[in-house]
Motif scaffolding. Structure first.
Motif, PDB file in Angstrom:
ATOM      1  N   THR A 104     -10.861  -3.401   1.027  1.00 44.43           N
ATOM      2  CA  THR A 104     -10.261  -4.302  -0.411  1.00 44.43           C
ATOM      3  C   THR A 104      -9.336  -3.275  -1.076  1.00 44.43           C
ATOM      4  O   THR A 104      -8.734  -2.799  -0.533  1.00 44.43           O
ATOM      5  CB  THR A 104     -11.310  -4.498  -1.914  1.00 44.43           C
ATOM      6  N   SER A 105      -8.540  -4.416  -2.358  1.00 42.02           N
ATOM      7  CA  SER A 105      -7.528  -3.349  -2.834  1.00 42.02           C
ATOM      8  C   SER A 105      -7.746  -2.771  -4.163  1.00 42.02           C
ATOM      9  O   SER A 105      -8.160  -3.107  -5.126  1.00 42.02           O
ATOM     10  CB  SER A 105      -5.660  -4.153  -2.599  1.00 42.02           C
ATOM     11  N   ILE A 106      -6.589  -1.528  -5.003  1.00 43.58           N
ATOM     12  CA  ILE A 106      -7.195  -1.676  -5.638  1.00 43.58           C
ATOM     13  C   ILE A 106      -6.698  -2.505  -7.261  1.00 43.58           C
ATOM     14  O   ILE A 106      -7.897  -2.603  -7.961  1.00 43.58           O
ATOM     15  CB  ILE A 106      -6.346  -0.606  -6.553  1.00 43.58           C
ATOM     16  N   ASN A 116      -5.140   0.934  -0.080  1.00 42.15           N
ATOM     17  CA  ASN A 116      -4.477  -0.104   0.028  1.00 42.15           C
ATOM     18  C   ASN A 116      -4.263  -0.437  -2.185  1.00 42.15           C
ATOM     19  O   ASN A 116      -5.466  -0.468  -2.970  1.00 42.15           O
ATOM     20  CB  ASN A 116      -5.791  -1.450  -0.100  1.00 42.15           C
ATOM     21  N   SER A 127      -2.185  -6.516  -4.300  1.00 39.24           N
ATOM     22  CA  SER A 127      -3.232  -7.399  -3.271  1.00 39.24           C
ATOM     23  C   SER A 127      -2.744  -7.593  -1.711  1.00 39.24           C
ATOM     24  O   SER A 127      -2.059  -7.799  -1.454  1.00 39.24           O
ATOM     25  CB  SER A 127      -4.106  -8.246  -3.760  1.00 39.24           C
ATOM     26  N   GLY A 143       1.094  -1.155  -0.253  1.00 34.44           N
ATOM     27  CA  GLY A 143       0.314  -0.185  -0.389  1.00 34.44           C
ATOM     28  C   GLY A 143       0.775   1.496  -0.101  1.00 34.44           C
ATOM     29  O   GLY A 143       1.947   1.404  -0.500  1.00 34.44           O
ATOM     30  N   LYS A 165     -14.274  -0.273   0.668  1.00 33.34           N
ATOM     31  CA  LYS A 165     -12.969   1.149   1.673  1.00 33.34           C
ATOM     32  C   LYS A 165     -11.281  -0.194   0.301  1.00 33.34           C
ATOM     33  O   LYS A 165     -11.476  -1.201   0.711  1.00 33.34           O
ATOM     34  CB  LYS A 165     -12.978   0.129   2.805  1.00 33.34           C
ATOM     35  N   ILE A 166     -10.721   1.308   0.033  1.00 33.88           N
ATOM     36  CA  ILE A 166      -9.525   1.096  -0.711  1.00 33.88           C
ATOM     37  C   ILE A 166      -8.335   1.968  -0.120  1.00 33.88           C
ATOM     38  O   ILE A 166      -7.301   2.025  -0.048  1.00 33.88           O
ATOM     39  CB  ILE A 166      -9.579   1.633  -2.169  1.00 33.88           C
ATOM     40  N   CYS A 167      -8.903   3.133   0.796  1.00 33.01           N
ATOM     41  CA  CYS A 167      -8.631   4.335   1.384  1.00 33.01           C
ATOM     42  C   CYS A 167      -9.233   4.883   2.211  1.00 33.01           C
ATOM     43  O   CYS A 167     -10.605   4.937   2.578  1.00 33.01           O
ATOM     44  CB  CYS A 167      -8.449   5.175   0.412  1.00 33.01           C
ATOM     45  N   GLU A 201     -10.345  -5.471  -7.191  1.00 31.22           N
ATOM     46  CA  GLU A 201     -11.139  -5.024  -8.037  1.00 31.22           C
ATOM     47  C   GLU A 201     -10.761  -4.738  -9.629  1.00 31.22           C
ATOM     48  O   GLU A 201     -11.616  -4.963  -9.550  1.00 31.22           O
ATOM     49  CB  GLU A 201     -11.451  -3.358  -7.058  1.00 31.22           C
ATOM     50  N   TYR A 215     -13.654   4.711  -2.250  1.00 25.51           N
ATOM     51  CA  TYR A 215     -14.813   2.936  -2.293  1.00 25.51           C
ATOM     52  C   TYR A 215     -14.243   3.116  -3.914  1.00 25.51           C
ATOM     53  O   TYR A 215     -14.400   3.406  -4.374  1.00 25.51           O
ATOM     54  CB  TYR A 215     -15.627   2.601  -2.423  1.00 25.51           C
TER      55      TYR A 215
END
Length: 268
Positions: free
Chosen positions: A172-174, A155, A158, A75, A128-130, A177, A123
């Motif tokens: 989650t992460s970029i 994030n 993975s 991250g 959520k990623i951040c 997704e 999101y």
């Protein structure tokens, strides 16, 4: 670790378009919290725009005292010191302004829509990623902002093995997704580029139009926790101070400037 996954101050600097933000970079392998380091540096006189970036955090922090899981190499864990000249009234806009800048930075590189959940979470695909945590030091003599530290955790790659079952349901992460493995160095630079532009124009409040377009709660029945109280209502918008407007059952509008709000798990 693959070289492509390593943080590099030189690679970040090569992609910077800023005048101040990120021009003084502190790159760390591991730390407890980049916000803690940045606050120490700010108190010691670190210049405006100093950015602390770590490969991992052992005690990453989010809002409301929550932890932010920060696994190695996965991250962006960044804290930026700003010494703004704007008023304390404007200072309350920093977190939402930075959320908008971060959403634009991520979206520009991964190509997927990034939404904002009031006030500070980003999101993708419903997870959520951040998260963003802003901490400020007030000058008590003249009630002005001495400095603010903006902590941003994203994030990127993975890292599901680092999440427990509860966290997997909401985070989650970029990469997970979108399938895109972003360069963390490129994203750091783009984030700093967008942050500088938005913060320079924060007093105009123009960013709020973009923020409202991305905001997830408006139009939904939500539960809000603020000031020790919990209530349910319909989120009806974001005002010009980035406060959440909630219509209660009796039709009155409540303005919420801090706390937490989530969509109710009921049909609305």
């Amino acid at each position: 670790m693959n070289a492509d996954r390593l943080l590099s101050g030189d690679k970040i600097t090569d992609e910077l378009k800023t005048e101040s933000l990120g021009r003084n970079l502190v790159i760390l392998g591991e730390t407890d919290s980049t916000n803690n380091i940045a606050k120490e540096l700010a108190a010691s006189g670190a210049v405006h725009g100093t950015a602390v970036i770590a490969d991992s955090q052992t005690n990453g922090r989010g809002r409301l005292g929550r932890s932010f899981v920060s696994p190695e190499g996965c991250g962006i864990y960044m804290s930026v010191i700003i010494r703004p000249r704007f008023s304390l009234e404007t200072a309350q806009l920093i977190t939402s302004c930075c959320a908008c800048a971060a959403a634009e930075a991520v979206e520009s590189l991964c190509g997927e829509k990034v939404a904002v959940k009031w006030v500070n979470d980003l999101y993708i695909g419903g997870r959520k990623i951040c998260g963003i945590l802003t901490e400020a030091s007030i000058n008590g003599r003249n009630s002005t902002l001495d400095y603010a530290v903006i902590g941003i955790g994203i994030n990127v790659l993975s890292s599901e093995n680092a999440f427990d079952d509860e966290l997997k349901a909401i985070a989650t992460s970029i990469e997970a997704e979108t399938g895109v493995k972003l360069s963390r160095n490129t994203l750091c630079a783009e984030l700093l580029n967008r942050l500088e532009v938005h913060l320079e124009n924060i007093e105009s409040r123009e960013y709020l139009n973009e923020y409202r377009r991305r905001e997830l709660l408006t139009g939904h029945i939500i539960t809000a926790n603020t000031g020790g109280s919990t209530f349910i209502g319909r989120a009806v918008g974001i005002d010009d101070n980035a406060c959440l407007l909630i219509e209660l059952e009796d039709g009155t509008i409540k303005t919420v400037n801090s706390g937490e709000a989530n969509r109710c798990r009921i049909k609305d």
